[in-house]
Design a protein around this motif. Structure first.
Motif, mmCIF file in Angstrom:
data_model
loop_
_atom_site.group_PDB
_atom_site.id
_atom_site.type_symbol
_atom_site.label_atom_id
_atom_site.label_comp_id
_atom_site.label_asym_id
_atom_site.label_seq_id
_atom_site.Cartn_x
_atom_site.Cartn_y
_atom_site.Cartn_z
ATOM 1 N N SER A 8 1.055 -1.273 -0.032
ATOM 2 C CA SER A 8 -0.174 0.073 0.079
ATOM 3 C C SER A 8 0.882 1.268 -0.121
ATOM 4 O O SER A 8 2.073 1.219 0.437
ATOM 5 C CB SER A 8 -1.184 -0.090 1.172
ATOM 6 N N ALA A 9 0.278 2.625 -0.327
ATOM 7 C CA ALA A 9 1.117 3.719 -0.475
ATOM 8 C C ALA A 9 1.501 4.114 0.876
ATOM 9 O O ALA A 9 0.754 5.147 1.268
ATOM 10 C CB ALA A 9 0.460 4.633 -1.513
ATOM 11 N N SER A 10 2.236 3.397 1.645
ATOM 12 C CA SER A 10 2.494 3.894 3.029
ATOM 13 C C SER A 10 3.833 4.768 3.147
ATOM 14 O O SER A 10 3.766 5.573 3.898
ATOM 15 C CB SER A 10 2.873 2.963 3.900
ATOM 16 N N ARG A 11 4.506 4.754 2.291
ATOM 17 C CA ARG A 11 5.905 5.626 2.005
ATOM 18 C C ARG A 11 5.273 7.085 1.542
ATOM 19 O O ARG A 11 4.222 7.458 0.778
ATOM 20 C CB ARG A 11 6.787 5.138 1.333
ATOM 21 N N GLU A 12 6.008 8.161 1.892
ATOM 22 C CA GLU A 12 5.999 9.483 1.033
ATOM 23 C C GLU A 12 6.089 9.204 -0.369
ATOM 24 O O GLU A 12 7.548 8.628 -0.741
ATOM 25 C CB GLU A 12 6.753 10.474 1.883
ATOM 26 N N VAL A 13 5.645 9.713 -1.293
ATOM 27 C CA VAL A 13 5.707 9.753 -2.772
ATOM 28 C C VAL A 13 6.855 10.787 -2.989
ATOM 29 O O VAL A 13 6.734 11.985 -2.758
ATOM 30 C CB VAL A 13 4.748 10.078 -3.360
ATOM 31 N N THR A 14 8.040 10.139 -3.562
ATOM 32 C CA THR A 14 9.181 11.068 -3.689
ATOM 33 C C THR A 14 9.616 11.364 -5.349
ATOM 34 O O THR A 14 10.269 12.184 -5.632
ATOM 35 C CB THR A 14 10.524 10.235 -3.075
ATOM 36 N N HIS A 15 8.840 10.627 -6.137
ATOM 37 C CA HIS A 15 8.804 10.829 -7.551
ATOM 38 C C HIS A 15 7.520 10.693 -8.158
ATOM 39 O O HIS A 15 6.844 9.929 -7.963
ATOM 40 C CB HIS A 15 9.880 9.851 -8.371
ATOM 41 N N ARG A 16 7.236 11.575 -9.199
ATOM 42 C CA ARG A 16 5.892 11.406 -9.883
ATOM 43 C C ARG A 16 6.257 11.199 -11.339
ATOM 44 O O ARG A 16 7.121 12.179 -11.900
ATOM 45 C CB ARG A 16 4.851 12.466 -9.591
ATOM 46 N N CYS A 17 5.268 10.469 -12.073
ATOM 47 C CA CYS A 17 5.563 10.570 -13.787
ATOM 48 C C CYS A 17 4.475 9.815 -14.064
ATOM 49 O O CYS A 17 3.354 9.612 -13.425
ATOM 50 C CB CYS A 17 6.718 9.428 -13.967
ATOM 51 N N ASP A 18 4.182 10.014 -15.287
ATOM 52 C CA ASP A 18 2.987 9.457 -16.160
ATOM 53 C C ASP A 18 3.050 7.757 -16.133
ATOM 54 O O ASP A 18 2.149 7.110 -16.118
ATOM 55 C CB ASP A 18 2.776 9.938 -17.703
ATOM 56 N N VAL A 19 4.289 7.458 -16.614
ATOM 57 C CA VAL A 19 4.630 6.148 -17.046
ATOM 58 C C VAL A 19 6.082 5.523 -16.102
ATOM 59 O O VAL A 19 7.044 6.186 -16.601
ATOM 60 C CB VAL A 19 4.767 5.802 -18.367
ATOM 61 N N LEU A 20 5.845 4.483 -15.539
ATOM 62 C CA LEU A 20 7.068 3.871 -15.000
ATOM 63 C C LEU A 20 7.394 2.656 -15.801
ATOM 64 O O LEU A 20 6.529 1.624 -15.621
ATOM 65 C CB LEU A 20 6.756 3.585 -13.519
#
Length: 595
Positions: free
Chosen positions: A5-17
């Protein structure tokens, strides 16, 4: 089964990984970035390029415009060939999607990136005896590249497979390699080869690596350079440790380690392109019949550690092994580095079809046509030895063969052979019986096999297995040798042998996907936000290996298709997954992505 689950802080954002930086991953990234999407490519290795960078770089892409125009090839002929290749596992919808996309994909790379191809007149399909097979037009090659295209990233390119180079130089498939193979037979070829080696050695001394890149290394140099130009973030040394899912089970990003540790949020989804699972011992035991007890398979692939498959399975995906062959087989010789003791491999992808060379089992008997493709000959080897406790064979040749061609990594005259003996690669016997005793093969069986083979070779026809009977066989031989490019007697001592084991170039079984390469669960329903391309996904060819570049061709094609369609696929998946919501704060494609 949910991922993290998304428990960590988001450090990177993108459209596609994109997970993985081989042909499939970079093709996805290039097309998505061309449409203005922000793309991150996460590569677990310190080097980008994967197995593609180690390969010959061929792409089997029937229907490419230049090849079709030159040969008159038709879609109907391609479909006929592929159906005959895998009659019981023919993937009609997948093949249709592949053939629909090939012309558009190849045009895109040549028109909108620095990738360029050459179109050989002759590159025969591997099964020239099947209806619809063609002598050329379907397999293409990347043109050479200068590694300086990568700027200060050049040392991150996957190095060549050292055992496959000629003293550091990697010959380009085609006239370049043909000339170098004759360096000990003509002064012109020797001078040509010397110039190539000298340039390579000077570059290595000055820049720690050759500047000229050929084959798959050239393809990846051009693809990575183009991706960087388009703003793709290509991160090496960055393993994907886990996928992140939301409350609906949709994949929304991933947990990264290494150089870019943190959590990445991928607005449109995650594309698994990190290779197959031939490097995963547990999965090999499960899916490779000859390796159920371990220790019977040796892969030269780079990064095919099963991580993509395991990530998919953790969130509900599965491995599809409905193909008739799970792996693209490639016999290899296993030997050691004398300085470090490390294991080294030499894939026998071409040479065992040369005149004067045979392959025998422990009883000294031939068991197949050595001039078939490495995949098909590997299949014959496995079938022949399915009841043995270990899978291995011996490549055998005489003094004439060693003088003219060598055996794989053991180079021909005038290269000294002491090194090849010391590293356990090459074995020598004064007579056939002497060699047989030294390698543990039945002497009488080997003598009888050579006697029969020699009689056929002199007549120019292999009555046992039809070696040298097709245009593809001839392509794997010596076209200057008469009367048959694949046949010559073994009749001059001493005699030589190299042991071959089973290896591969990638898996055909892979993550189950639908017609759009969206990952599906056991019920065939899409897992929203998760996709797979390249060797990570099940092969479109149903387990068949149609020709040169049967991994890279679909990787480029379906990678391109994924990059083109991912926005629409993500929107479609969001509606089928309880109207998945885009997380608040998600950027739009033209917003800057935080590194």
């Amino acid at each position: 089964m949910p991922g993290s689950s998304a428990s960590r802080e988001v450090t990177h954002r993108c459209d596609v990984l994109v997970v993985g930086s081989g042909a499939a991953g970079l093709a996805t990234a290039l097309r998505a970035a061309h449409d203005g999407l922000n793309v991150i490519v996460a590569e677990k290795s310190p080097h980008f390029g994967g197995t593609t960078a180690l390969s010959a770089g061929w792409s089997w892409v029937p229907g490419n415009r230049k090849g079709s125009e030159a040969t008159g090839d038709t879609r109907g002929e391609v479909e006929t060939y592929l159906r005959a290749l895998a009659p019981d596992t023919f993937n009609e919808k997948g093949v249709a999607a592949f053939l629909d996309t090939v012309p558009e994909a190849i045009d895109f790379f040549e028109e909108h990136t620095s990738v360029t191809f050459s179109y050989p007149d002759k590159a025969p399909d591997y099964k020239m005896d099947l209806p619809g097979a063609k002598l050329g037009g379907r397999a293409i090659l990347p043109t050479d590249a200068d590694i300086r295209m990568l700027g200060n990233r050049r040392k991150e390119l996957q190095p060549y497979l050292s055992s496959y180079t000629v003293f550091g130089y990697m010959p380009q498939v085609g006239p370049d390699m043909a000339t170098i193979l004759k360096a000990n037979q003509s002064f012109k070829a020797f001078a040509y080869t010397a110039s190539k080696l000298l340039r390579t050695w000077i570059d290595t001394a000055l820049f720690q690596q050759p500047m000229k890149r050929t084959n798959g290394s050239a393809l990846m140099t051009r693809m990575v350079s183009s991706a960087l130009d388009k703003g793709v973030q290509v991160w090496t040394g960055t393993p994907v440790d886990d996928l992140v899912t939301d409350e609906t089970g949709a994949v929304t990003g991933a947990i990264l380690g290494g150089r870019h540790t943190g959590q990445v949020e991928a607005r449109l989804g995650v594309v698994l392109a990190g290779g197959g699972f031939s490097g995963d011992e547990e999965l090999r035991r499960r899916y490779f019949a000859h390796d159920r007890n371990g220790g019977e398979h040796f892969t030269p692939t780079q990064g095919h550690d099963g991580s993509s498959a395991r990530m998919a399975m953790k969130v509900g995906g599965r491995i599809d092994d409905s193909v008739f062959t799970n792996v693209s087989w490639a016999p290899v010789t296993v030997f050691k580095n004398l300085r470090t003791g490390a294991q080294r491999l030499f894939p026998h992808l071409r040479q065992i079809g040369l005149p004067g060379m045979i392959t025998v089992d422990r009883y000294g008997k031939r068991f197949g046509n050595e001039a078939l493709s490495y995949h098909d000959f590997g299949g014959q080897m496995l079938e022949h030895m399915k009841d043995e406790d270990s899978v291995y064979a011996w490549i055998v040749g005489d003094a004439k063969l060693m003088h003219k061609y060598g055996i794989g990594y053991a180079k021909p005259w005038p290269i000294p052979r002491a090194l090849f003996y010391r590293m356990g690669y090459l074995h020598k016997g004064r007579t056939v019986a002497d060699l047989a005793h030294k390698i543990g093969v039945d002497p009488q069986g080997l003598a009888e096999t050579i006697e029969t083979f020699n009689r056929d070779a002199i007549a120019g026809e292999d009555n046992a297995f039809g070696r040298g009977s097709t245009a593809y066989n001839h392509f794997r031989g010596d076209m200057d040798h008469k009367p048959n490019p694949n046949l010559a007697p073994l009749d001059k001592g001493p005699y030589y042998a190299a042991k071959v084991r089973m290896g591969d170039l990638g898996t055909f079984a892979g993550v189950a996907v639908d017609d759009h390469h969206a990952v599906v669960d056991k019920d065939g329903s899409r897992i929203p936000g998760l996709y797979a391309v390249g060797a990570a996904a099940v092969s479109v060819f149903g387990g068949g290996y149609p020709g040169y570049g049967s991994h890279i061709g679909p990787a480029l094609t379906f990678g391109y298709r994924m990059g083109r369609d991912i926005a629409a696929l993500s929107a479609d998946s969001s509606h089928t997954a309880s109207n998945r919501l885009v997380p608040s704060g998600t950027h739009t494609p033209d917003q800057e992505v935080r590194d």
